[in-house]
Scaffold this active site. Sequence first.
Site, PDB file in Angstrom:
ATOM      1  N   HIS A 177      83.735  39.701  17.832  1.00 27.40           N
ATOM      2  CA  HIS A 177      83.873  38.470  18.632  1.00 27.40           C
ATOM      3  C   HIS A 177      82.726  38.194  19.312  1.00 27.40           C
ATOM      4  CE1 HIS A 177      88.321  38.434  18.018  1.00 27.40           C
ATOM      5  NE2 HIS A 177      88.482  39.565  18.355  1.00 27.40           N
ATOM      6  N   ASP A 229      90.314  41.727  10.107  1.00 28.55           N
ATOM      7  CA  ASP A 229      90.695  41.984  11.232  1.00 28.55           C
ATOM      8  C   ASP A 229      91.756  40.675  11.618  1.00 28.55           C
ATOM      9  OD1 ASP A 229      89.932  43.391  14.046  1.00 28.55           O
ATOM     10  OD2 ASP A 229      90.792  41.566  14.520  1.00 28.55           O
ATOM     11  N   HIS A 253      92.435  39.263  14.279  1.00 33.30           N
ATOM     12  CA  HIS A 253      91.848  38.187  15.140  1.00 33.30           C
ATOM     13  C   HIS A 253      90.743  37.437  14.524  1.00 33.30           C
ATOM     14  CE1 HIS A 253      93.254  41.367  17.661  1.00 33.30           C
ATOM     15  NE2 HIS A 253      94.078  40.274  18.190  1.00 33.30           N
ATOM     16  N   ASP A 306      94.024  45.832  12.615  1.00 28.99           N
ATOM     17  CA  ASP A 306      95.238  45.401  13.454  1.00 28.99           C
ATOM     18  C   ASP A 306      96.220  44.507  12.693  1.00 28.99           C
ATOM     19  OD1 ASP A 306      93.082  43.807  13.484  1.00 28.99           O
ATOM     20  OD2 ASP A 306      92.511  43.760  15.573  1.00 28.99           O
TER      21      ASP A 306
HETATM   22 ZN   LIG Z   1      91.339  42.558  15.906  1.00 25.69          ZN
END
Ligand SMILES: [Zn+2]
Length: 314
Positions: A131, A168, A170, A251
């Site tokens: 991120h 991931d 996200h 995740d």
């Molecule tokens: Zn994540």
Amino acid sequence: MRLYRGMVTRLYTHPVYLEHITPSGHPERPDRLRAIERVLDDEAFSALDRVEAPPGDEATILYAHPQGHLAHVRAAIPKSGMTRIDADTVASPKSWQAALTAIGAANAAVDDVFEGRADNVFVASRPPGHHAEKTTAMGFCLFNNAAIAARHAQKKHGAERVAIVDWDVHHGNGTQDIFWDDASVLYCSTHQMPLYPGTGAKDETGAGNIVNAPLSPNTGSDLFREAFSSRVLPALDAFAPDLVIVSAGFDAHHRDPLAEINLEEDDFDWATGKLMERAARHANGRLVSLLEGGYDLHGLAFSVAAHVGRLMKG
Ligand SMILES: [Zn+2]
């Protein structure tokens, strides 16, 4: 008892990763690495080449971030207690050393696969990185480990094309931001949408080097594998990378509390195998995997076991 053996798989970790402290109840916590350590302690993983992560070189942060971002993060490190860098991104006194050592391990892993010390490498580090944008620490991430490692491969080892595959749950907005107009790096991501951080639509394509495969909430194994097979793998074959870096978050596991994708451990085994095939085809097998998210300790540990087991088996 099945002993994993076949490839030389190196594992980097470091005690300082446990000293990046987050507030009580924060999902990105030291226990994540303790759970991974416990599961990889099993005799099945005895052939892992375990090496303590080396200290990182601060200058390599500048491969992906301007000096101002480095200075901003350093200034945020507290002498005691914790400081918030954004709503959910926290720094504690040892966070600088932890972040720098995460970069050190990622770069060393790249050196290992280019210099023949390992076929592939898994880095179990904190804080995660995908991120972190050029100028913004966010989403538990201070610096973008995968982006720095990709540039390190180009600068030190002459890699012309590096692929970063991010499963991931996200979207890796940071990695996309850093390579948005850099066609020498392919960024492919499968992720839940809608979900934090909100980026990752199919029409975000950068210089033709960004491949997003958003997944609806409640997606399970079949649709994940379909997206991976129809979007990520063909992009890798067309790009023919010299190195494959995996932004390995776990995740998307069905037990994870932060998202609604329902993968099983076996899906990470499968996806790892597919990436190893592509690495073998285009990159002399060179594959470096960096831990990103994964917040259910059981789901994380057993997914990592499936991933690392596949790296070792070949
Ligand atoms: Zn994540």
